[in-house]
Design a protein around this motif. Structure first.
Motif, PDB file in Angstrom:
ATOM      1  N   GLU A  28      -1.537 -18.520  -5.433  1.00 38.54           N
ATOM      2  CA  GLU A  28      -2.174 -17.221  -5.162  1.00 38.54           C
ATOM      3  C   GLU A  28      -1.133 -16.224  -4.640  1.00 38.54           C
ATOM      4  OE1 GLU A  28      -5.614 -15.985  -2.134  1.00 38.54           O
ATOM      5  OE2 GLU A  28      -6.091 -17.783  -3.301  1.00 38.54           O
ATOM      6  N   PRO A  29      -1.170 -14.976  -5.142  1.00 39.25           N
ATOM      7  CA  PRO A  29      -0.214 -13.985  -4.628  1.00 39.25           C
ATOM      8  C   PRO A  29      -0.451 -13.715  -3.149  1.00 39.25           C
ATOM      9  CG  PRO A  29      -1.323 -13.180  -6.606  1.00 39.25           C
ATOM     10  CD  PRO A  29      -2.027 -14.437  -6.193  1.00 39.25           C
ATOM     11  N   ILE A  30       0.649 -13.489  -2.430  1.00 41.30           N
ATOM     12  CA  ILE A  30       0.565 -13.117  -1.016  1.00 41.30           C
ATOM     13  C   ILE A  30       0.894 -11.631  -0.969  1.00 41.30           C
ATOM     14  CG2 ILE A  30       1.614 -13.391   1.263  1.00 41.30           C
ATOM     15  CD1 ILE A  30       2.351 -16.243   0.460  1.00 41.30           C
ATOM     16  N   GLY A  31      -0.061 -10.843  -0.560  1.00 42.35           N
ATOM     17  CA  GLY A  31       0.197  -9.404  -0.522  1.00 42.35           C
ATOM     18  C   GLY A  31       1.262  -9.050   0.497  1.00 42.35           C
ATOM     19  N   SER A  32       1.743  -7.816   0.412  1.00 40.61           N
ATOM     20  CA  SER A  32       2.724  -7.345   1.386  1.00 40.61           C
ATOM     21  C   SER A  32       2.093  -7.284   2.773  1.00 40.61           C
ATOM     22  CB  SER A  32       3.179  -5.949   0.956  1.00 40.61           C
ATOM     23  OG  SER A  32       3.968  -5.374   1.958  1.00 40.61           O
ATOM     24  N   HIS A  33       2.884  -7.593   3.829  1.00 40.12           N
ATOM     25  CA  HIS A  33       2.361  -7.456   5.193  1.00 40.12           C
ATOM     26  C   HIS A  33       2.332  -6.005   5.633  1.00 40.12           C
ATOM     27  CE1 HIS A  33       6.737  -7.995   5.670  1.00 40.12           C
ATOM     28  NE2 HIS A  33       6.611  -7.041   6.561  1.00 40.12           N
ATOM     29  N   TYR A  34       3.092  -5.132   4.887  1.00 43.28           N
ATOM     30  CA  TYR A  34       3.160  -3.711   5.259  1.00 43.28           C
ATOM     31  C   TYR A  34       3.679  -2.971   4.033  1.00 43.28           C
ATOM     32  CZ  TYR A  34       4.904   0.449   7.793  1.00 43.28           C
ATOM     33  OH  TYR A  34       5.160   1.727   8.219  1.00 43.28           O
ATOM     34  N   GLU A  35       2.897  -1.990   3.562  1.00 40.30           N
ATOM     35  CA  GLU A  35       3.212  -1.325   2.288  1.00 40.30           C
ATOM     36  C   GLU A  35       4.568  -0.617   2.275  1.00 40.30           C
ATOM     37  OE1 GLU A  35       1.832  -1.169  -0.878  1.00 40.30           O
ATOM     38  OE2 GLU A  35       0.948  -2.969  -0.029  1.00 40.30           O
ATOM     39  N   GLY A  39      11.351  -5.067   2.114  1.00 40.38           N
ATOM     40  CA  GLY A  39      11.397  -6.276   1.299  1.00 40.38           C
ATOM     41  C   GLY A  39      10.269  -6.363   0.282  1.00 40.38           C
ATOM     42  N   CYS A  40       9.017  -6.151   0.749  1.00 35.28           N
ATOM     43  CA  CYS A  40       7.879  -6.455  -0.126  1.00 35.28           C
ATOM     44  C   CYS A  40       6.906  -5.293  -0.314  1.00 35.28           C
ATOM     45  CB  CYS A  40       7.123  -7.674   0.413  1.00 35.28           C
ATOM     46  SG  CYS A  40       6.531  -7.448   2.092  1.00 35.28           S
ATOM     47  N   GLY A  41       7.164  -4.147   0.315  1.00 37.31           N
ATOM     48  CA  GLY A  41       6.187  -3.064   0.267  1.00 37.31           C
ATOM     49  C   GLY A  41       6.127  -2.354  -1.078  1.00 37.31           C
ATOM     50  N   GLY A  42       4.904  -2.157  -1.564  1.00 40.71           N
ATOM     51  CA  GLY A  42       4.721  -1.451  -2.832  1.00 40.71           C
ATOM     52  C   GLY A  42       4.984   0.043  -2.723  1.00 40.71           C
ATOM     53  N   GLU A  43       4.848   0.600  -1.511  1.00 37.17           N
ATOM     54  CA  GLU A  43       5.020   2.048  -1.301  1.00 37.17           C
ATOM     55  C   GLU A  43       6.454   2.408  -0.915  1.00 37.17           C
ATOM     56  OE1 GLU A  43       2.321   4.461  -1.192  1.00 37.17           O
ATOM     57  OE2 GLU A  43       1.272   2.848  -2.227  1.00 37.17           O
ATOM     58  N   GLN A  44       7.353   1.427  -1.001  1.00 40.24           N
ATOM     59  CA  GLN A  44       8.733   1.655  -0.578  1.00 40.24           C
ATOM     60  C   GLN A  44       9.612   1.784  -1.821  1.00 40.24           C
ATOM     61  OE1 GLN A  44      11.499   2.680   0.812  1.00 40.24           O
ATOM     62  NE2 GLN A  44      10.765   1.823   2.751  1.00 40.24           N
ATOM     63  N   PRO A  45       9.902   3.041  -2.259  1.00 37.29           N
ATOM     64  CA  PRO A  45      10.583   3.202  -3.547  1.00 37.29           C
ATOM     65  C   PRO A  45      11.971   2.570  -3.594  1.00 37.29           C
ATOM     66  CG  PRO A  45      10.360   5.311  -2.396  1.00 37.29           C
ATOM     67  CD  PRO A  45       9.580   4.312  -1.614  1.00 37.29           C
ATOM     68  N   HIS A  46      12.630   2.463  -2.422  1.00 35.63           N
ATOM     69  CA  HIS A  46      13.999   1.910  -2.420  1.00 35.63           C
ATOM     70  C   HIS A  46      14.003   0.409  -2.163  1.00 35.63           C
ATOM     71  CE1 HIS A  46      15.026   6.076  -2.339  1.00 35.63           C
ATOM     72  NE2 HIS A  46      14.373   6.231  -1.213  1.00 35.63           N
ATOM     73  N   ALA A 177      -0.111   3.250  10.652  1.00 33.40           N
ATOM     74  CA  ALA A 177      -0.545   1.876  10.330  1.00 33.40           C
ATOM     75  C   ALA A 177      -1.934   1.614  10.906  1.00 33.40           C
ATOM     76  CB  ALA A 177       0.465   0.864  10.861  1.00 33.40           C
ATOM     77  N   MET A 178      -2.159   2.072  12.132  1.00 34.38           N
ATOM     78  CA  MET A 178      -3.459   1.865  12.791  1.00 34.38           C
ATOM     79  C   MET A 178      -4.578   2.641  12.101  1.00 34.38           C
ATOM     80  SD  MET A 178      -2.989  -0.263  15.072  1.00 34.38           S
ATOM     81  CE  MET A 178      -2.189  -0.867  16.522  1.00 34.38           C
ATOM     82  N   ASP A 179      -4.203   3.750  11.446  1.00 33.02           N
ATOM     83  CA  ASP A 179      -5.214   4.552  10.738  1.00 33.02           C
ATOM     84  C   ASP A 179      -5.477   4.034   9.329  1.00 33.02           C
ATOM     85  OD1 ASP A 179      -5.493   6.156  12.895  1.00 33.02           O
ATOM     86  OD2 ASP A 179      -4.194   7.781  12.152  1.00 33.02           O
ATOM     87  N   ASP A 180      -4.732   3.014   8.923  1.00 31.72           N
ATOM     88  CA  ASP A 180      -4.847   2.499   7.559  1.00 31.72           C
ATOM     89  C   ASP A 180      -5.734   1.244   7.580  1.00 31.72           C
ATOM     90  OD1 ASP A 180      -4.573   1.273   5.131  1.00 31.72           O
ATOM     91  OD2 ASP A 180      -2.379   1.226   5.136  1.00 31.72           O
ATOM     92  N   PRO A 181      -6.959   1.353   7.037  1.00 28.98           N
ATOM     93  CA  PRO A 181      -7.876   0.200   7.113  1.00 28.98           C
ATOM     94  C   PRO A 181      -7.295  -1.063   6.480  1.00 28.98           C
ATOM     95  CG  PRO A 181      -8.950   2.127   6.092  1.00 28.98           C
ATOM     96  CD  PRO A 181      -7.527   2.498   6.313  1.00 28.98           C
ATOM     97  N   ASP A 182      -6.492  -0.912   5.422  1.00 26.72           N
ATOM     98  CA  ASP A 182      -5.899  -2.106   4.790  1.00 26.72           C
ATOM     99  C   ASP A 182      -4.937  -2.802   5.750  1.00 26.72           C
ATOM    100  OD1 ASP A 182      -7.250  -1.804   2.463  1.00 26.72           O
ATOM    101  OD2 ASP A 182      -5.656  -0.659   1.463  1.00 26.72           O
ATOM    102  N   GLN A 183      -4.162  -1.989   6.493  1.00 26.87           N
ATOM    103  CA  GLN A 183      -3.207  -2.573   7.442  1.00 26.87           C
ATOM    104  C   GLN A 183      -3.941  -3.294   8.570  1.00 26.87           C
ATOM    105  OE1 GLN A 183       0.265  -2.493   7.072  1.00 26.87           O
ATOM    106  NE2 GLN A 183       0.120  -4.048   8.658  1.00 26.87           N
TER     107      GLN A 183
END
Ligand code: MYA
Length: 194
Positions: A28-35, A39-46, A177-183
């Motif tokens: 099963e995929p393990i989602g990113s701990h923080y977007e 290392g693993c964030g989908g919202e991190q272009p670099h 991060a606190m305002d992000d329900p996914d986080q």
């Protein structure tokens, strides 16, 4: 082989790691701990955009495509980025234990150069747990899960409370991060399953 320096050698009192009953199933995929994680964030272009999956026991696998922006020498991956890839793969083990832990020590061996265009097949596993101390090992193989080992690491992670982040992180990012329900959901997954 794990723990070639005293700090990375589990003491005799250390216990075998236990996979949490709510850990993601093998494969099963393990989602990113923080977007925004480098290392693993989908919202991190670099970032490295590591995609980790749960393995058997207390282990994970991940893949990392080495792109031109990851170079250190012409056509070769930067060593610090390779350590980052190992570190982040080791960090994904948190999801198997369901604890929040951070890297205390990371000892890396570079065995082969890693060319741009390679896919590094990473794997990591927890070898022992002693109180808050989590002993783990990782390796990265070139272009196939059974390809030649290019990098490997032994690590000590230390369990922390969520306050480690909320009290030390820059307030702007903590607030976001606190305002992000996914986080919040990601953090709660750890808090309600001690
Ligand atoms: C809101 C957002 C949430 C997001 C969730 C994100 C999930 C995370 C994702 C992960 C992302 C990927 C990963 C990343 O990028 S994690 C980012 C990189 N890591 C860090 O920033 C950690 C910085 N360090 C610290 O905060 C503290 O030093 C820690 C927390 C590690 C320990 O300080 P603390 O005051 O708490 O504990 P302690 O000092 O009593 O030590 C406890 C025990 O550990 C032993 N020890 C400690 N260090 C070392 C060492 N270097 N070698 C050998 N041993 C060491 C120590 O001897 C002691 O042993 P013992 O005396 O008990 O036998």
């Amino acid at each position: 082989m794990s723990g070639r320096t005293p700090a990375l050698t589990p003491p005799d009192s250390a216990l075998a790691p236990v996979r949490h009953p709510d850990a993601p199933a093998p494969g099963e995929p393990i989602g990113s701990h923080y977007e925004h994680c480098f290392g693993c964030g989908g919202e991190q272009p670099h970032g490295l955009h590591l995609a980790a999956k749960a393995g058997e026991g207390v282990s994970v696998t991940a893949e990392f495509l080495v792109r031109p922006e990851h170079q250190g020498a012409p056509g070769l991956a930067h060593g610090g980025l390779l350590a980052t890839a190992l570190d982040d793969t080791l960090g994904a083990l948190n999801w198997l234990l369901r604890v929040i832990s951070v890297t205390g020590r990371l000892e890396t061996d570079y065995l082969r150069p890693v060319p741009v265009g390679s896919v590094l097949h990473l794997s990591a596993e927890v070898t022992a747990v002693d109180g808050r101390k989590i002993y783990a090992t990782a390796e990265g193989r070139l272009n196939a899960p059974d390809g030649p080992v290019a990098v490997r690491a032994d690590a000590l992670f230390v369990e922390v409370k969520v306050e480690h982040f909320t009290e030390n992180g820059r307030p702007e990012e903590i607030r976001a991060a606190m305002d992000d329900p996914d986080q919040i959901r990601r953090v709660r997954a750890f808090e309600v399953n001690p």
